[in-house]
Design a protein around this motif. Structure first.
Motif, PDB file in Angstrom:
ATOM      1  N   CYS A 266       0.728  -1.152   0.151  1.00 36.84           N
ATOM      2  CA  CYS A 266       0.183  -0.076   0.039  1.00 36.84           C
ATOM      3  C   CYS A 266       0.996   1.119  -0.104  1.00 36.84           C
ATOM      4  CB  CYS A 266      -0.972   0.072   1.315  1.00 36.84           C
ATOM      5  SG  CYS A 266      -0.166   0.465   2.761  1.00 36.84           S
ATOM      6  N   LYS A 267       0.340   2.187  -0.593  1.00 40.53           N
ATOM      7  CA  LYS A 267       1.185   3.548  -0.731  1.00 40.53           C
ATOM      8  C   LYS A 267       1.486   4.172   0.772  1.00 40.53           C
ATOM      9  CE  LYS A 267       2.448   7.279  -2.872  1.00 40.53           C
ATOM     10  NZ  LYS A 267       3.748   7.239  -3.551  1.00 40.53           N
ATOM     11  N   GLU A 268       0.673   3.898   1.502  1.00 43.31           N
ATOM     12  CA  GLU A 268       0.692   4.685   2.996  1.00 43.31           C
ATOM     13  C   GLU A 268       1.970   4.004   3.608  1.00 43.31           C
ATOM     14  OE1 GLU A 268      -1.596   4.667   7.213  1.00 43.31           O
ATOM     15  OE2 GLU A 268      -2.512   3.761   5.784  1.00 43.31           O
ATOM     16  N   ASN A 269       2.392   2.760   3.201  1.00 43.63           N
ATOM     17  CA  ASN A 269       3.472   2.080   3.888  1.00 43.63           C
ATOM     18  C   ASN A 269       4.829   2.216   3.097  1.00 43.63           C
ATOM     19  OD1 ASN A 269       1.991   1.482   6.094  1.00 43.63           O
ATOM     20  ND2 ASN A 269       1.740  -0.623   5.684  1.00 43.63           N
ATOM     21  N   GLU A 270       4.697   2.816   1.878  1.00 41.17           N
ATOM     22  CA  GLU A 270       5.683   2.584   0.942  1.00 41.17           C
ATOM     23  C   GLU A 270       7.025   3.185   1.556  1.00 41.17           C
ATOM     24  OE1 GLU A 270       6.552   3.992  -3.814  1.00 41.17           O
ATOM     25  OE2 GLU A 270       5.052   5.195  -2.445  1.00 41.17           O
ATOM     26  N   GLU A 271       7.186   4.282   2.250  1.00 39.01           N
ATOM     27  CA  GLU A 271       8.421   4.706   2.872  1.00 39.01           C
ATOM     28  C   GLU A 271       8.875   3.758   3.797  1.00 39.01           C
ATOM     29  OE1 GLU A 271      10.229   8.820   5.166  1.00 39.01           O
ATOM     30  OE2 GLU A 271       8.325   8.820   3.856  1.00 39.01           O
ATOM     31  N   LYS A 272       8.143   3.212   4.641  1.00 35.18           N
ATOM     32  CA  LYS A 272       8.738   2.193   5.520  1.00 35.18           C
ATOM     33  C   LYS A 272       9.224   0.967   4.892  1.00 35.18           C
ATOM     34  CE  LYS A 272       5.430  -0.200   8.022  1.00 35.18           C
ATOM     35  NZ  LYS A 272       4.352  -0.523   8.904  1.00 35.18           N
ATOM     36  N   MET A 273       8.496   0.438   3.980  1.00 36.73           N
ATOM     37  CA  MET A 273       8.991  -0.639   3.455  1.00 36.73           C
ATOM     38  C   MET A 273      10.143  -0.595   2.505  1.00 36.73           C
ATOM     39  SD  MET A 273       6.939  -3.395   4.194  1.00 36.73           S
ATOM     40  CE  MET A 273       7.653  -4.326   3.165  1.00 36.73           C
ATOM     41  N   GLU A 274      10.328   0.752   2.242  1.00 41.82           N
ATOM     42  CA  GLU A 274      11.677   1.044   1.142  1.00 41.82           C
ATOM     43  C   GLU A 274      12.893   0.780   2.199  1.00 41.82           C
ATOM     44  OE1 GLU A 274      10.901   4.941  -0.457  1.00 41.82           O
ATOM     45  OE2 GLU A 274      10.521   3.836  -2.531  1.00 41.82           O
TER      46      GLU A 274
END
Length: 298
Positions: A266-274
């Motif tokens: 999900c877009k919301e978690n993109e930064e965390k996942m990166e």
């Protein structure tokens, strides 16, 4: 059904080594033999649109594969796992997918034309190389496929790979519109081959459809508002899909995967996942796109 009418000379399809994009997980209601070689059928999605390719071959139709570089796995920005497995035959993922498509055995299903979306003349290089390798396709492809298959079995389990799609509902099979088949397929690709960037890009299309969803509409109205070329809703954790998975032999596992897939993509978690990509082995090996394409510029 349209192919079987015999009215057409050519058909355009999504069908790639990794699967059939929006059709992945479809046309399957029972366990099948896992092949994943150049005789037809993707290792990660043994049917999908392959049924259409076989039907087109019976009717002596041309087969045009759509987006053999992008929807085939974002191969211009490939996952490191794909690149590492292709290295054994000294080819790129772009060349591998093109060669795999063109080398299908004609008796089971032939592919004639692929679109690659070139933005510059050098974008033809790897596809031309694949064409030149066609006479020794099996020699080149089998070591690559062997490596990818071993990775997938290690990460996913052979029993799961042979049956993950059984009983999974499609977009229009439930009032939720959740594209269960595609989301589980994307989770497979990331778990086995680290294709996180590709999975996120595909998930954005589902999230875009969710923006049009309204609780004041009927299910039929909401389903009709989706992008019909890229249908489906994301796996919103608030939606209970357990009622629609009774036909799956992996019901509890699928529910867990849907929850996890939303967290990953999900877009919301993109930064965390990166920040976790290197640790999980999901990095892209390189990016052949030197700048942002005009339609995608903000």
């Amino acid at each position: 059904d349209l192919i079987e009418t015999g009215w057409f000379d050519f058909v355009n399809l999504h069908y790639h080594f990794i699967g059939s994009y929006t059709s992945s997980g479809s046309f399957q209601r029972e366990e099948v033999k896992l092949e994943g070689n150049n005789s037809g059928g993707s290792m990660m999605d043994p049917a999908g649109n392959y049924a259409c390719i076989k039907a087109a071959t019976r009717h002596d139709m041309g087969v045009f594969i759509i987006s053999a570089n992008d929807k085939a796995g974002m191969l211009w920005k490939p996952a490191k796992v794909l690149v590492d497995c292709c290295r054994v035959s000294n080819i790129s993922p772009i060349a591998m997918n093109a060669l795999w498509l063109w080398s299908h055995k004609h008796k089971s299903g032939a592919v004639h034309t692929i679109s690659i979306g070139p933005a510059r003349t050098s974008d033809f290089d790897e596809v031309v190389r694949a064409a030149k390798l066609l006479p020794k396709a099996e020699e080149v492809l089998l070591p690559v496929i062997k490596g990818l298959k071993e990775k997938a079995i290690d990460k996913l389990d052979l029993e799961w790979m042979r049956s993950w799609w059984i009983g999974l509902p499609g977009v229009y099979d439930t009032p939720t519109g959740v594209h269960v088949q595609q989301i589980v397929w994307l989770h497979n690709l990331v778990s086995a081959w680290g294709m996180w960037h590709y999975a996120c890009a595909r998930y954005r299309g589902l999230e875009s459809n969710a923006l049009k969803w309204s609780d004041s509409n009927t299910a039929e109205q909401n389903l009709s508002l989706m992008n019909q070329y890229v249908p489906g809703m994301p796996a919103d954790p608030k939606i209970d899909l357990s009622l629609y998975l009774e036909a799956s032999p992996h019901k509890e596992k699928v529910l867990m995967i849907l929850k996890e897939a939303h967290e990953w993509f999900c877009k919301e978690n993109e930064e965390k996942m990166e920040s976790k990509l290197e640790e999980r082995g999901w990095l892209a090996a390189f990016d052949l796109q030197p700048d942002v394409p005009y339609p995608e510029r903000k």
